[in-house]
Design an enzyme around this catalytic site. Structure first.
Site, PDB file in Angstrom:
ATOM      1  N   HIS A 271      -8.942   1.598   3.464  1.00  0.00           N
ATOM      2  CA  HIS A 271     -10.087   1.420   2.560  1.00  0.00           C
ATOM      3  C   HIS A 271     -10.563  -0.017   2.666  1.00  0.00           C
ATOM      4  CE1 HIS A 271     -11.177  -0.442  -1.385  1.00  0.00           C
ATOM      5  NE2 HIS A 271     -12.131   0.470  -1.318  1.00  0.00           N
TER       6      HIS A 271
ATOM      7  N   GLY B 177     -25.094   5.895 -13.020  1.00  0.00           N
ATOM      8  CA  GLY B 177     -25.972   6.946 -12.525  1.00  0.00           C
ATOM      9  C   GLY B 177     -26.100   6.970 -11.025  1.00  0.00           C
TER      10      GLY B 177
END
Length: 305
Positions: A108, A260
């Site tokens: 990662h 969002g």
């Protein structure tokens, strides 16, 4: 914030996404990265690239995003109330590689830049990022190589920078409910601004540029090692820890969902296949036990080098 500085960060991050995808693609002949360009309704967007069902990489996701809005989410302001009421821009590259062969570690990396602004007040900005390695059947020489590259990324920035970022990585990627690290660590830094923009930006670039030299030699060494169902099942079991960390602790996941962001891109870090088994424990003297005994606790991998 000067728009030229933001543009410089954005250009670098897009080039980094290109170079990482190119380097990974050279390892993989059975599948190709597919690109998905997306827009965020509240402001900004990104481009997500995912390689799936390859011979080397079961799933590799490399995401660039540049999002902005009128208000930072609670995950960003909870510990920094001075950010409340400011509009923001967030730029970053985030990637997770889940190999098919259990002898190749999952890896990662992410590098990111935030700006929070308010009329008639100076902007608040900072850099963050790092990279870490999650092996299933580890080789000490691979872990040492990984940390040598991590140290090399920090060498031009101060004598204690590598150790500080290593210790931050060990502390951040720690599953408290399991009392174990997610893997063998690497680098982690956040809220970096004290050095001034140019030096902080240079450090972020150095971390980003050292990811492929840290990871690809490990892939090359381990990609042809034979494995069987035992190793595959253990890999799937240990991937469960990856899921647990990303859904319980990871700040980036929380920030993306609260702001969002695009759910598919945020959750691309999760492995395509995973398993859990009640109260499983490795048998003493097995390679699986070696992972638990020698690799899932913070260690000084470079010793006196």
């Amino acid at each position: 914030m000067i728009s030229e500085q933001i543009d410089a960060v954005k250009n670098y991050l897009q080039e980094l996404q290109d170079s990482i995808c190119s380097g990974l693609q050279q390892q993989e002949q059975a599948a190709c990265f597919q690109e998905d360009i997306w827009q965020r309704p509240a402001g900004g967007g990104g481009r997500t690239r995912v390689l799936a069902d390859g011979r080397i990489f079961e799933q590799a996701g490399v995401n660039f995003s540049h999002v902005f809005g009128q208000q930072l989410p609670p995950s960003a302001t909870a510990k920094r109330p001075e950010l409340a009421g400011r509009n923001f821009q967030a730029l970053g590259v985030s990637l997770v590689i889940h190999p098919h062969n259990p002898y190749i570690p999952t890896s990662h990396a992410n590098v990111r830049f935030f700006v929070a602004e308010k009329a008639n007040e100076p902007p608040i900005w900072w850099f963050g990022g790092g990279f870490d390695l999650t092996p299933y059947y580890p080789f000490r020489e691979d872990v040492v190589h990984w940390h040598r590259q991590a140290r090399a990324a920090c060498e031009d920035f101060g004598d204690n920078v590598y150790l500080d970022c290593k210790h931050s990585c060990d502390a951040y990627f720690f599953l408290r409910h399991r009392n174990e690290t997610r893997g063998v660590g690497g680098l982690f830094f956040d809220d970096l601004h004290a050095w001034g923009f140019e030096r902080c930006f240079a450090f972020m670039r150095s971390v980003g540029d050292h990811y492929l030299p840290a990871y690809l030699p490990i892939v090359e060494k381990r990609k042809t090692i034979p494995f069987g169902e035992r190793e595959r099942q253990f890999q799937l079991y240990r991937r469960g820890r990856y899921v647990e960390f990303n859904l319980v602790y990871d700040r980036g996941t929380l920030f993306g969902l609260q702001s969002g962001g695009r759910t598919e891109s945020i959750l691309m870090s999760l492995p395509p296949l995973v398993r859990w088994q009640y109260d499983w424990r490795p048998e003493a003297g097995t390679p699986e036990a070696e992972l638990y005994e020698h690799y899932l606790h913070p260690r000084d991998w470079l010793g006196s080098e």
